[in-house]
Design a protein around this motif. Structure first.
Motif, PDB file in Angstrom:
ATOM      1  N   ALA A  26      41.950  15.908 -16.554  1.00  0.00           N
ATOM      2  CA  ALA A  26      41.306  16.027 -17.864  1.00  0.00           C
ATOM      3  C   ALA A  26      41.589  14.794 -18.714  1.00  0.00           C
ATOM      4  CB  ALA A  26      41.788  17.293 -18.578  1.00  0.00           C
ATOM      5  N   ASP A  27      42.827  14.292 -18.623  1.00  0.00           N
ATOM      6  CA  ASP A  27      43.194  13.095 -19.373  1.00  0.00           C
ATOM      7  C   ASP A  27      42.387  11.889 -18.907  1.00  0.00           C
ATOM      8  OD1 ASP A  27      45.340  10.534 -19.366  1.00  0.00           O
ATOM      9  OD2 ASP A  27      45.248  11.670 -21.236  1.00  0.00           O
TER      10      ASP A  27
ATOM     11  N   HIS B 159      33.696   8.880 -12.157  1.00  0.00           N
ATOM     12  CA  HIS B 159      33.715  10.328 -12.348  1.00  0.00           C
ATOM     13  C   HIS B 159      34.263  11.060 -11.132  1.00  0.00           C
ATOM     14  CE1 HIS B 159      30.977   9.352 -15.691  1.00  0.00           C
ATOM     15  NE2 HIS B 159      31.380  10.504 -16.198  1.00  0.00           N
TER      16      HIS B 159
ATOM     17  N   PHE C 224      39.423  12.036 -17.330  1.00  0.00           N
ATOM     18  CA  PHE C 224      38.025  12.225 -17.724  1.00  0.00           C
ATOM     19  C   PHE C 224      37.841  11.892 -19.214  1.00  0.00           C
ATOM     20  CE2 PHE C 224      35.758  13.410 -14.189  1.00  0.00           C
ATOM     21  CZ  PHE C 224      36.420  14.369 -13.432  1.00  0.00           C
ATOM     22  N   GLU C 225      38.842  12.197 -20.073  1.00  0.00           N
ATOM     23  CA  GLU C 225      38.766  11.872 -21.489  1.00  0.00           C
ATOM     24  C   GLU C 225      38.703  10.360 -21.684  1.00  0.00           C
ATOM     25  OE1 GLU C 225      38.372  14.162 -23.568  1.00  0.00           O
ATOM     26  OE2 GLU C 225      38.453  13.047 -25.459  1.00  0.00           O
ATOM     27  N   TRP C 226      39.528   9.635 -20.926  1.00  0.00           N
ATOM     28  CA  TRP C 226      39.511   8.165 -20.980  1.00  0.00           C
ATOM     29  C   TRP C 226      38.153   7.633 -20.538  1.00  0.00           C
ATOM     30  CZ3 TRP C 226      42.547   4.245 -22.689  1.00  0.00           C
ATOM     31  CH2 TRP C 226      42.273   2.973 -22.229  1.00  0.00           C
TER      32      TRP C 226
ATOM     33  N   ASP D 270      46.906  14.482 -14.474  1.00  0.00           N
ATOM     34  CA  ASP D 270      46.039  15.372 -15.245  1.00  0.00           C
ATOM     35  C   ASP D 270      44.603  14.815 -15.240  1.00  0.00           C
ATOM     36  OD1 ASP D 270      45.895  16.491 -18.717  1.00  0.00           O
ATOM     37  OD2 ASP D 270      44.864  17.171 -16.915  1.00  0.00           O
TER      38      ASP D 270
ATOM     39  N   ARG E  16      35.252   9.181 -20.575  1.00  0.00           N
ATOM     40  CA  ARG E  16      34.211   9.573 -21.513  1.00  0.00           C
ATOM     41  C   ARG E  16      34.255   8.743 -22.799  1.00  0.00           C
ATOM     42  NH1 ARG E  16      34.539  14.572 -20.267  1.00  0.00           N
ATOM     43  NH2 ARG E  16      36.314  14.967 -21.625  1.00  0.00           N
ATOM     44  N   ASN E  17      35.461   8.484 -23.347  1.00  0.00           N
ATOM     45  CA  ASN E  17      35.596   7.886 -24.669  1.00  0.00           C
ATOM     46  C   ASN E  17      35.811   6.375 -24.653  1.00  0.00           C
ATOM     47  OD1 ASN E  17      35.368  10.415 -25.908  1.00  0.00           O
ATOM     48  ND2 ASN E  17      37.543  10.819 -25.668  1.00  0.00           N
TER      49      ASN E  17
END
Length: 663
Positions: free
Chosen positions: A145-146, A72, A148-150, A143, A152-153
């Motif tokens: 956000a990209d 994170h 963090f999306e990886w 990016d 998280r998911n």
């Protein structure tokens, strides 16, 4: 003769029987004691093996948690060197996890353990590339956000699945330990039953042996139970027993539709007790804290020690609206000072509270949420905090700010604001107080209370203080060269009073800048001095010998005694603004201000009042004989670029304006 022969024969038979009984008893005793010893050894072996397995599984769990934090953190790090450091930490945790897993696999394992470890191995292998992709994406994808999306998911679900298997391993070890204890107790019961099967004489002898064996068995069983479920230092329940009790309480609350609360308490300033007085004294303090907490709680509540200076209280039938009541009850138990060899040890505490079922629905979540709330309470200085979901974002923000603060110190994102101090006799500016600000690139201007606690937690208070001192002294030199006869006040943190190199560092800065030592005023609070009275007094005495002016800041809000105040080599007291602001309306505040001024003057000290915001407050302080004042009435804190213009324009520096005009 015949009778004698008969009597002799009977005696021989009785004696023989008695010998046989005794032989049987001796044999039975030997067999029983050997059986008990073997059972004890098996139990100890199982307990020791399980303790090692628990330790390794805990190591794996800790490494997974630290790796998750790194995942994170990586996308938010901009500096390449810091990102490289974080990647190394990320990989180090992977190595730490792998070593613990390999060691665990090499130990004797049950089929259930092998099955769990096989799942962990397979899941680790499958998740390896996806978790490692976090590093690659953080390095090559701009990016966040990209990324963090990886995380998280993809990455975190894999990590969480592995962590669940590790938790299963921990649960399995606990159940195996409990089964071993039960098996040993069953074995001991069989030994006692066998002994009771002998005759009257054998029975009496057997009872004695069984009693001896039973006492020994019970003592050893209790010792093993204590080692497994209780903290050896304080005698309080440990993490394992706390977890079991939480599970029990959750089940009970579901049946009764009741609630309960968990309080996680961390002692403030305990590290300083260990560092200053030694670990033996620290251990005594920990035992005393445990006793006080137990006395303050009801019999149906539970006090446990997690380790270090952390305690957990499980309180039945507690509702969120009772938070303040229970917090004050705990603080009251700790308010009485601890004593060691007639020396008073003052400790504070920070409390975090979470509740079932309104906030959390399982044991682990209750402890995690209480831990988050506790750190919020520690940072805010409010003593206690009730958990709320937004605190999790605050914790992540604080982690990010700690990482950014080091860069801020090195890249001149910090700035100093200066508030003037006015001499009552001359009615002119006599000095300035330097107040640090952080010009954060995205969050704007941050006040000290938003980042100083983070600097203390992150070990950055020393470089931050060095930057403030160097910048303030440079500004003072520039003003003095232009004819302004001023002093410069700089605040010290409580952490600075543990740095024995501080006097040498300040001496070097004074020599480098050319500022006279008496023109530098170092302000420390009463509470800062009392956190480490031994080292703090040594450092203050050294600064005093250097000629530096020392001031007690926020006087009246601390807890130092007058006897201790006489020992401090201070030159000035600063009356806290909480007394000055309302003294025109509040007679009690006015009495406190007048008494403080008289006390300081009787001790040969100067007095500066903070928080002067009205003409009336200024006039009253002048009547009371105050030496200096600062506050919005005279001048607000201002950046360096506005300071000189203010000095030239204000009526408070008219004498210097005339002198400058004459030049």
């Amino acid at each position: 003769m015949k009778k004698n022969s008969q009597h002799l024969g009977i005696g021989v038979r009785i004696g023989g029987g008695f010998v046989i009984v005794l032989a049987l008893m001796v044999a039975l005793s030997a067999i029983g004691l050997r059986y008990v010893a073997e059972a004890n050894q098996r139990l100890k072996d199982i307990a020791q093996t399980n303790n090692v397995k628990i330790e390794l599984a805990t190591e794996m769990h800790s490494a997974l948690r630290e790796r998750a934090i790194s995942m994170h953190t990586l996308p938010s790090i901009v500096d390449a060197f810091e990102k490289d450091d974080e990647i190394q930490r990320f990989n180090a945790q992977a190595t730490r996890y792998a070593k613990a897993r390999v060691r665990l696999e090499s130990m004797p394992l049950s089929p259930q353990e092998r099955e769990i470890l096989a799942k962990i191995f397979e899941m680790t292998r499958e998740a390896g590339s996806e978790v490692q992709a976090v590093v690659d994406r953080s390095t090559f994808i701009d990016d966040p956000a990209d990324v963090f999306e990886w995380i998280r998911n993809v990455a975190m679900p894999r990590q969480n699945a592995i962590a669940e298997q590790v938790n299963l391993m921990l649960d399995l070890q606990r159940s195996q330990t409990a089964a071993a204890v039960q098996d040993a107790e069953n074995s001991f019961s069989r030994v006692r039953s066998l002994m009771l099967g002998l005759g009257t004489t054998a029975l009496l002898t057997g009872i004695m042996i069984a009693g001896f064996v039973g006492q020994r068995v019970t003592r050893q069983a209790r010792q093993l139970e204590t080692q497994a479920m209780y903290d050896l230092l304080t005698g309080l329940p440990n993490r394992s027993l706390l977890h079991d009790r939480l599970q029990h309480e959750i089940g009970l609350s579901k049946r009764e539709h009741a609630s309960f609360g968990v309080v996680l308490m961390d002692l403030d300033r305990f590290k300083e007790v260990n560092d200053t007085l030694g670990h033996d004294v620290g251990d005594e303090v920990l035992r005393e804290v445990g006793c006080r907490l137990k006395e303050a709680m009801r019999t149906e509540d539970m006090v446990a020690r997690l380790g270090g200076d952390e305690y957990v209280l499980l309180i039945r039938n507690l509702e969120p609206e009772d938070t303040a009541l229970i917090a004050n009850k705990i603080f009251a138990a700790l308010n009485k000072p601890f004593y060691w060899q007639n020396q008073s040890i003052d400790l504070g505490a920070s409390l975090g509270l979470s509740f079932y079922p309104s906030q959390c629905d399982d044991a682990s979540a209750l402890l995690r949420c209480a831990d988050i709330a506790m750190y919020v309470a520690k940072r805010s200085g409010q003593g206690y905090a009730l958990y709320s979901p937004d605190q999790e974002h605050t914790s992540r923000d604080d982690l990010s700010l700690k990482s950014e603060l080091r860069e801020a110190i090195q890249s001149n994102q910090l700035s100093l604001y200066y508030q003037p101090q006015i001499d009552h006799r001359s009615q002119r500016v006599s000095g300035l107080e330097a107040l640090v600000r952080w010009n954060h690139p995205s969050r704007g201007l941050l006040a000290p209370d938003q980042f100083i606690p983070l600097a203390e937690d992150a070990g950055l208070i020393a470089p931050l203080t060095h930057w403030v001192l160097k910048t303030a002294l440079a500004q003072l030199v520039a003003l003095q060269k232009k004819g302004y006869d001023l002093t410069m006040a700089v605040n010290l943190s409580a952490r600075n009073l543990y740095d024995m190199e501080l006097p040498a560092s300040i001496l070097a800065l004074l020599a480098e800048s050319g500022v006279a030592p008496q023109d530098l005023i170092l302000e420390i609070t009463e509470s800062a001095v009392m956190t480490n009275p031994s080292d703090g007094l040594t450092i203050l005495n050294e600064l005093d010998r250097m000629g530096v002016t020392l001031a007690i800041d926020d006087f009246g809000t601390g807890y130092s005694s007058l006897a201790y105040l006489k020992r401090l080599p201070v030159d000035e007291l600063k009356i806290d603004k909480s007394f000055v602001t309302d003294m025109e309306e509040n007679d009690n505040d006015a009495v406190i201000v007048r008494s403080t001024i008289d006390l300081a003057h009787n001790l040969g000290l100067k007095v500066t009042a903070e928080g002067v915001e009205t003409q009336g407050a200024w006039d009253l302080l002048e009547i009371l004989g105050c030496d200096n004042s600062q506050g919005y009435f005279m001048g607000k804190p201002m950046p360096a670029e506005k300071l000189e213009a203010w000095l030239q324009a204000t009526a408070w520096s008219g004498v210097w304006m005339n002198a400058l005009a004459a030049r």
